[in-house]
Motif scaffolding. Structure first.
Motif, PDB file in Angstrom:
ATOM      1  N   PHE A  96       0.845  -1.189   0.000  1.00  0.00           N
ATOM      2  CA  PHE A  96       0.000   0.000   0.000  1.00  0.00           C
ATOM      3  C   PHE A  96       0.885   1.245   0.000  1.00  0.00           C
ATOM      4  N   SER A  97       0.258   2.407  -0.146  1.00  0.00           N
ATOM      5  CA  SER A  97       0.997   3.673  -0.108  1.00  0.00           C
ATOM      6  C   SER A  97       0.232   4.685   0.732  1.00  0.00           C
ATOM      7  N   ASP A  98       0.951   5.691   1.241  1.00  0.00           N
ATOM      8  CA  ASP A  98       0.307   6.813   1.924  1.00  0.00           C
ATOM      9  C   ASP A  98       1.106   8.080   1.642  1.00  0.00           C
ATOM     10  N   SER A  99       0.586   9.215   2.078  1.00  0.00           N
ATOM     11  CA  SER A  99       1.249  10.492   1.773  1.00  0.00           C
ATOM     12  C   SER A  99       0.931  11.516   2.847  1.00  0.00           C
ATOM     13  N   GLU A 100       1.783  12.530   2.947  1.00  0.00           N
ATOM     14  CA  GLU A 100       1.597  13.640   3.871  1.00  0.00           C
ATOM     15  C   GLU A 100       2.028  14.926   3.185  1.00  0.00           C
ATOM     16  N   CYS A 101       1.367  16.027   3.532  1.00  0.00           N
ATOM     17  CA  CYS A 101       1.704  17.326   2.950  1.00  0.00           C
ATOM     18  C   CYS A 101       1.691  18.376   4.064  1.00  0.00           C
ATOM     19  N   TYR A 102       2.738  19.203   4.139  1.00  0.00           N
ATOM     20  CA  TYR A 102       2.870  20.232   5.173  1.00  0.00           C
ATOM     21  C   TYR A 102       2.922  21.600   4.509  1.00  0.00           C
ATOM     22  N   GLY A 103       2.000  22.512   4.919  1.00  0.00           N
ATOM     23  CA  GLY A 103       1.954  23.857   4.353  1.00  0.00           C
ATOM     24  C   GLY A 103       1.044  23.957   3.155  1.00  0.00           C
ATOM     25  N   GLY A 104       0.333  22.880   2.837  1.00  0.00           N
ATOM     26  CA  GLY A 104      -0.571  22.894   1.700  1.00  0.00           C
ATOM     27  C   GLY A 104      -1.371  21.605   1.684  1.00  0.00           C
ATOM     28  N   SER A 105      -1.958  21.289   0.582  1.00  0.00           N
ATOM     29  CA  SER A 105      -2.735  20.045   0.465  1.00  0.00           C
ATOM     30  C   SER A 105      -2.666  19.553  -0.970  1.00  0.00           C
ATOM     31  N   PHE A 106      -2.855  18.256  -1.137  1.00  0.00           N
ATOM     32  CA  PHE A 106      -2.868  17.661  -2.462  1.00  0.00           C
ATOM     33  C   PHE A 106      -4.227  17.899  -3.127  1.00  0.00           C
ATOM     34  N   ILE A 107      -4.202  18.282  -4.376  1.00  0.00           N
ATOM     35  CA  ILE A 107      -5.454  18.377  -5.132  1.00  0.00           C
ATOM     36  C   ILE A 107      -5.991  16.976  -5.385  1.00  0.00           C
ATOM     37  N   ASN A 108      -5.093  16.091  -5.823  1.00  0.00           N
ATOM     38  CA  ASN A 108      -5.426  14.673  -5.975  1.00  0.00           C
ATOM     39  C   ASN A 108      -4.440  13.855  -5.145  1.00  0.00           C
ATOM     40  N   GLU A 109      -4.975  12.944  -4.352  1.00  0.00           N
ATOM     41  CA  GLU A 109      -4.122  12.128  -3.490  1.00  0.00           C
ATOM     42  C   GLU A 109      -3.147  11.311  -4.346  1.00  0.00           C
ATOM     43  N   PRO A 110      -1.833  11.476  -4.122  1.00  0.00           N
ATOM     44  CA  PRO A 110      -0.871  10.703  -4.929  1.00  0.00           C
ATOM     45  C   PRO A 110      -0.849   9.230  -4.503  1.00  0.00           C
ATOM     46  N   VAL A 111      -0.592   8.372  -5.464  1.00  0.00           N
ATOM     47  CA  VAL A 111      -0.528   6.936  -5.206  1.00  0.00           C
ATOM     48  C   VAL A 111       0.756   6.388  -5.802  1.00  0.00           C
ATOM     49  N   VAL A 112       1.484   5.595  -5.002  1.00  0.00           N
ATOM     50  CA  VAL A 112       2.701   4.961  -5.497  1.00  0.00           C
ATOM     51  C   VAL A 112       2.325   3.666  -6.203  1.00  0.00           C
ATOM     52  N   GLU A 113       2.867   3.460  -7.368  1.00  0.00           N
ATOM     53  CA  GLU A 113       2.644   2.220  -8.104  1.00  0.00           C
ATOM     54  C   GLU A 113       3.979   1.606  -8.466  1.00  0.00           C
ATOM     55  N   MET A 114       4.046   0.282  -8.408  1.00  0.00           N
ATOM     56  CA  MET A 114       5.268  -0.440  -8.741  1.00  0.00           C
ATOM     57  C   MET A 114       5.074  -1.145 -10.070  1.00  0.00           C
ATOM     58  N   ASP A 115       6.082  -1.058 -10.918  1.00  0.00           N
ATOM     59  CA  ASP A 115       6.048  -1.723 -12.214  1.00  0.00           C
ATOM     60  C   ASP A 115       7.017  -2.906 -12.159  1.00  0.00           C
ATOM     61  N   TYR A 116       6.486  -4.098 -11.918  1.00  0.00           N
ATOM     62  CA  TYR A 116       7.327  -5.289 -11.834  1.00  0.00           C
ATOM     63  C   TYR A 116       7.525  -5.863 -13.229  1.00  0.00           C
ATOM     64  N   GLU A 117       8.754  -6.178 -13.545  1.00  0.00           N
ATOM     65  CA  GLU A 117       9.051  -6.790 -14.829  1.00  0.00           C
ATOM     66  C   GLU A 117       8.793  -8.296 -14.743  1.00  0.00           C
ATOM     67  N   PHE A 118       8.030  -8.802 -15.663  1.00  0.00           N
ATOM     68  CA  PHE A 118       7.716 -10.236 -15.681  1.00  0.00           C
ATOM     69  C   PHE A 118       8.661 -10.934 -16.644  1.00  0.00           C
ATOM     70  N   ASP A 119       9.322 -11.956 -16.136  1.00  0.00           N
ATOM     71  CA  ASP A 119      10.279 -12.695 -16.947  1.00  0.00           C
ATOM     72  C   ASP A 119       9.526 -13.760 -17.760  1.00  0.00           C
ATOM     73  N   PHE A 120       9.118 -13.381 -18.969  1.00  0.00           N
ATOM     74  CA  PHE A 120       8.341 -14.300 -19.803  1.00  0.00           C
ATOM     75  C   PHE A 120       9.169 -15.505 -20.241  1.00  0.00           C
ATOM     76  N   ASP A 121      10.467 -15.284 -20.456  1.00  0.00           N
ATOM     77  CA  ASP A 121      11.319 -16.405 -20.873  1.00  0.00           C
ATOM     78  C   ASP A 121      11.363 -17.469 -19.791  1.00  0.00           C
ATOM     79  N   TYR A 122      11.519 -17.014 -18.522  1.00  0.00           N
ATOM     80  CA  TYR A 122      11.551 -17.959 -17.405  1.00  0.00           C
ATOM     81  C   TYR A 122      10.214 -18.691 -17.283  1.00  0.00           C
ATOM     82  N   TYR A 123       9.114 -17.943 -17.450  1.00  0.00           N
ATOM     83  CA  TYR A 123       7.786 -18.556 -17.350  1.00  0.00           C
ATOM     84  C   TYR A 123       7.598 -19.604 -18.450  1.00  0.00           C
ATOM     85  N   ASP A 124       7.993 -19.240 -19.665  1.00  0.00           N
ATOM     86  CA  ASP A 124       7.841 -20.175 -20.788  1.00  0.00           C
ATOM     87  C   ASP A 124       8.665 -21.438 -20.561  1.00  0.00           C
TER      88      ASP A 124
END
Length: 205
Positions: free
Chosen positions: A38-66
């Protein structure tokens, strides 16, 4: 359940209108490693217009799967191939098949005469590091015809009379619970190989 990894992205910006500084922190958590949690966020002195979300891009090893899937398919094919091959064998072919496995395991084997086996189809021996003798009884039966405890008791009696180190009963079927319990009570003196054990030995050689 393993290590947790925290990704912490910190920064600050200046407001173009009031020139105040705004600090922010965006965090992502990976737990266990390799699974974004999961992800969370904090802002000091202002506020987020849209809540930011951290996303992870995992590389899938298709050769290994095959490769892994191809190996799985190969194993499944071999299991089915040998299962059908064993099913179509004659009882004598089955004995020869088992004898070949024992030879590959390092034993010298002798197949007894069909009419005079005396409760043992194969005698397998090793001379090194110490003399060791197995007697093997083969039961080429249909998959619904289980080997019962009377067969196991009989083979054990032959083993004791011969003073063999161990007896092995090999079947193209399976064993009843009573048969397995009798063999287990003799600990290392007896071994039972059913169709699944036989297939594993076959494809792993």
């Amino acid at each position: 359940m393993g290590e947790e990894i925290e990704y912490d992205f910190r920064g600050e910006i200046s407001c173009d209108e009031c020139h105040s500084w705004i600090e922010f922190s965006i965090r992502g958590y990976e737990y266990p490693v390799g699974a974004f949690n999961f992800s969370d966020s904090e802002c000091y002195g202002g506020s987020f217009i849209n809540e930011p979300v951290v996303e992870m891009d995992y590389e899938f090893d298709f050769d290994y799967y095959d490769e892994a899937y191809a190996e799985y398919e190969r194993a499944e094919y071999l299991l089915e191939y040998y299962r059908e091959k064993i099913k179509r064998m004659t009882p004598r072919d089955f004995e020869l098949f088992v004898a070949d496995i024992l030879e590959k395991l390092g034993f010298s084997v002798k197949i007894t005469q069909v009419a005079r086996d005396g409760g043992k189809d194969i005698i397998a021996t090793k001379a090194y590091p110490i003399p060791y003798t197995l007697i093997i009884e083969c039961k080429h039966w249909g998959e619904n015809h289980k080997v019962d405890v009377s067969v196991v008791r009989s083979v054990y009696g032959v083993q004791m009379a011969m003073q063999a180190n161990q007896s092995v009963i090999v079947t193209s079927s399976r064993f009843t619970r009573d048969a397995r319990e009798f063999a287990e009570e003799r600990e290392n003196l007896m071994a039972l190989w059913d169709i699944d054990d036989l297939l594993k030995l076959t494809i792993n050689q």
